[in-house]
Write a protein that holds these residues in place. Structure first.
Motif, mmCIF file in Angstrom:
data_model
loop_
_atom_site.group_PDB
_atom_site.id
_atom_site.type_symbol
_atom_site.label_atom_id
_atom_site.label_comp_id
_atom_site.label_asym_id
_atom_site.label_seq_id
_atom_site.Cartn_x
_atom_site.Cartn_y
_atom_site.Cartn_z
ATOM 1 N N GLU A 163 41.493 42.085 38.042
ATOM 2 C CA GLU A 163 40.853 40.986 37.323
ATOM 3 C C GLU A 163 40.038 40.124 38.290
ATOM 4 O OE1 GLU A 163 43.151 38.719 34.493
ATOM 5 O OE2 GLU A 163 44.649 40.326 34.393
ATOM 6 N N ILE A 164 40.599 39.848 39.465
ATOM 7 C CA ILE A 164 39.872 39.072 40.465
ATOM 8 C C ILE A 164 38.657 39.848 40.950
ATOM 9 C CG2 ILE A 164 40.013 38.003 42.757
ATOM 10 C CD1 ILE A 164 42.992 37.468 42.184
ATOM 11 N N ARG A 165 38.804 41.161 41.104
ATOM 12 C CA ARG A 165 37.670 42.002 41.503
ATOM 13 C C ARG A 165 36.505 41.843 40.526
ATOM 14 N NH1 ARG A 165 37.043 46.774 44.524
ATOM 15 N NH2 ARG A 165 35.254 48.042 43.873
ATOM 16 N N SER A 166 36.822 41.834 39.236
ATOM 17 C CA SER A 166 35.774 41.671 38.232
ATOM 18 C C SER A 166 35.058 40.348 38.390
ATOM 19 C CB SER A 166 36.382 41.775 36.825
ATOM 20 O OG SER A 166 36.927 43.068 36.601
ATOM 21 N N LEU A 167 35.789 39.295 38.700
ATOM 22 C CA LEU A 167 35.178 37.989 38.944
ATOM 23 C C LEU A 167 34.245 38.029 40.148
ATOM 24 C CD1 LEU A 167 38.204 35.546 38.488
ATOM 25 C CD2 LEU A 167 36.216 35.744 36.981
ATOM 26 N N LEU A 168 34.683 38.709 41.188
ATOM 27 C CA LEU A 168 33.930 38.739 42.435
ATOM 28 C C LEU A 168 32.662 39.583 42.349
ATOM 29 C CD1 LEU A 168 36.966 39.023 44.839
ATOM 30 C CD2 LEU A 168 35.217 37.244 44.989
ATOM 31 N N LEU A 169 32.715 40.670 41.593
ATOM 32 C CA LEU A 169 31.583 41.598 41.565
ATOM 33 C C LEU A 169 30.560 41.283 40.483
ATOM 34 C CD1 LEU A 169 33.355 43.119 43.569
ATOM 35 C CD2 LEU A 169 32.839 45.232 42.335
ATOM 36 N N ALA A 170 30.959 40.498 39.480
ATOM 37 C CA ALA A 170 30.062 40.231 38.356
ATOM 38 C C ALA A 170 28.932 39.284 38.767
ATOM 39 C CB ALA A 170 30.844 39.631 37.197
ATOM 40 N N HIS A 171 27.760 39.539 38.230
ATOM 41 C CA HIS A 171 26.636 38.619 38.410
ATOM 42 C C HIS A 171 26.931 37.365 37.592
ATOM 43 C CE1 HIS A 171 23.974 41.534 40.427
ATOM 44 N NE2 HIS A 171 24.557 42.436 39.639
ATOM 45 N N ARG A 172 26.658 36.207 38.180
ATOM 46 C CA ARG A 172 26.871 34.962 37.449
ATOM 47 C C ARG A 172 25.715 34.011 37.722
ATOM 48 N NH1 ARG A 172 31.668 33.916 37.424
ATOM 49 N NH2 ARG A 172 32.371 35.958 38.093
ATOM 50 N N GLN A 173 25.300 33.309 36.688
ATOM 51 C CA GLN A 173 24.103 32.480 36.773
ATOM 52 C C GLN A 173 24.229 31.402 37.844
ATOM 53 O OE1 GLN A 173 22.919 30.875 32.999
ATOM 54 N NE2 GLN A 173 21.065 29.914 33.799
ATOM 55 N N GLY A 174 25.391 30.807 37.944
ATOM 56 C CA GLY A 174 25.572 29.716 38.902
ATOM 57 C C GLY A 174 25.952 30.164 40.300
ATOM 58 N N GLY A 175 26.074 31.490 40.502
ATOM 59 C CA GLY A 175 26.481 31.973 41.808
ATOM 60 C C GLY A 175 27.949 31.675 42.094
ATOM 61 N N MET A 176 28.337 31.781 43.346
ATOM 62 C CA MET A 176 29.715 31.518 43.769
ATOM 63 C C MET A 176 29.691 30.965 45.179
ATOM 64 S SD MET A 176 32.985 34.154 44.037
ATOM 65 C CE MET A 176 32.981 34.515 42.276
ATOM 66 N N ALA A 177 30.396 29.874 45.403
ATOM 67 C CA ALA A 177 30.450 29.290 46.744
ATOM 68 C C ALA A 177 31.124 30.274 47.701
ATOM 69 C CB ALA A 177 31.215 27.972 46.723
ATOM 70 N N PRO A 178 30.642 30.369 48.940
ATOM 71 C CA PRO A 178 31.265 31.286 49.903
ATOM 72 C C PRO A 178 32.760 31.049 50.080
ATOM 73 C CG PRO A 178 29.161 30.516 50.737
ATOM 74 C CD PRO A 178 29.442 29.726 49.495
ATOM 75 N N GLU A 179 33.154 29.775 50.077
ATOM 76 C CA GLU A 179 34.574 29.465 50.240
ATOM 77 C C GLU A 179 35.391 29.987 49.063
ATOM 78 O OE1 GLU A 179 32.128 26.452 52.454
ATOM 79 O OE2 GLU A 179 32.087 27.338 50.449
ATOM 80 N N THR A 180 34.832 29.855 47.857
ATOM 81 C CA THR A 180 35.509 30.378 46.663
ATOM 82 C C THR A 180 35.670 31.885 46.773
ATOM 83 O OG1 THR A 180 34.515 28.614 45.344
ATOM 84 C CG2 THR A 180 35.403 30.515 44.148
ATOM 85 N N GLU A 181 34.599 32.554 47.202
ATOM 86 C CA GLU A 181 34.633 34.006 47.363
ATOM 87 C C GLU A 181 35.724 34.431 48.342
ATOM 88 O OE1 GLU A 181 30.797 36.317 47.595
ATOM 89 O OE2 GLU A 181 31.549 36.661 49.643
ATOM 90 N N ALA A 182 35.791 33.754 49.480
ATOM 91 C CA ALA A 182 36.789 34.105 50.490
ATOM 92 C C ALA A 182 38.212 33.896 49.968
ATOM 93 C CB ALA A 182 36.568 33.284 51.761
ATOM 94 N N LEU A 183 38.434 32.781 49.299
ATOM 95 C CA LEU A 183 39.779 32.485 48.813
ATOM 96 C C LEU A 183 40.192 33.426 47.687
ATOM 97 C CD1 LEU A 183 39.601 28.603 48.950
ATOM 98 C CD2 LEU A 183 41.003 30.085 50.399
#
Length: 208
Positions: free
Chosen positions: A49-69
């Motif tokens: 489930e977390i993988r899906s969050l990480l790999l999906a394109h999202r309009q607002g992007g993702m902060a690098p810190e969020t990605e790492a955590l």
């Protein structure tokens, strides 16, 4: 009980990790070992489930810190649920990426700093690191050409070449810091040559 071990395979997109992992699994099973193959992020229902969050394109992007955590949240679940129990029963675990990927992708690629990522790794899995890591090194242009030819690019695969150049340099730095554990394989070569290189590394590891 047979003694297990932990092998990880690293590399940028298009490096050929899936093919390499299949060969490693076959090689280990040929030696009589029980083998568990898994991947990161993922490897567990929550991790996927977390993988899906990480790999999906999202309009607002993702902060690098969020990605790492998020990567380390998936990793913590993976360790407690699958990796550590498998190792405790003497199985061999072969994993598509592990904490070295976070150092290369988030530490170097996202410029969070590799030392910061190593702090998270030490907190998440103190005293546990792979017995052997194979870094499948491929030029960025070639890797992305391979990756883009197989499916619609995910959020990481859509990054620019400069990002992957930084990731590749991150892997090179990690290899220089831990040459006994991390072994570079030239993944730009033909399949037979790459496979022979992988088998040679495995033979040396088991005979040391």
């Amino acid at each position: 009980m047979k003694s297990g071990g932990f092998i990880t395979v690293e590399g940028i997109e298009g490096a050929g990790k899936s093919t390499a992992i299949a060969r490693i699994r076959q090689w280990l099973k040929g030696k009589g070992h029980d083998v568990v193959v898994t991947r990161e992020p993922g490897g567990t229902p929550l991790g996927e489930e977390i993988r899906s969050l990480l790999l999906a394109h999202r309009q607002g992007g993702m902060a690098p810190e969020t990605e790492a955590l998020l990567m380390f949240a998936a990793r913590a679940e993976h360790l407690r649920t699958l990796i550590e129990p498998a190792l405790a029963t003497g199985q061999w675990v072969v994993c598509d990426r592990f904490s070295d990927a976070s150092s290369a992708y988030q530490g170097a690629g996202r410029q969070l700093g590799m030392d910061q990522i190593k702090v998270l790794a030490q907190w998440t899995h103190p005293g546990l690191e792979p017995d052997l890591t194979l870094w499948l090194d491929v030029p960025v242009e070639l890797g992305l050409r391979r990756a883009n030819g197989r499916s619609r690019p995910d959020r990481f695969e859509s990054e620019k070449a400069v990002f992957f150049e930084a990731v590749r340099q991150g892997y090179a730095q990690l290899t220089a810091e831990a040459p006994q554990r991390i072994r570079r394989i030239d993944a730009s070569a033909d399949l037979a040559t790459v496979t022979a290189g992988i088998e040679a590394v495995l033979e040396r590891h088991f005979n040391d």
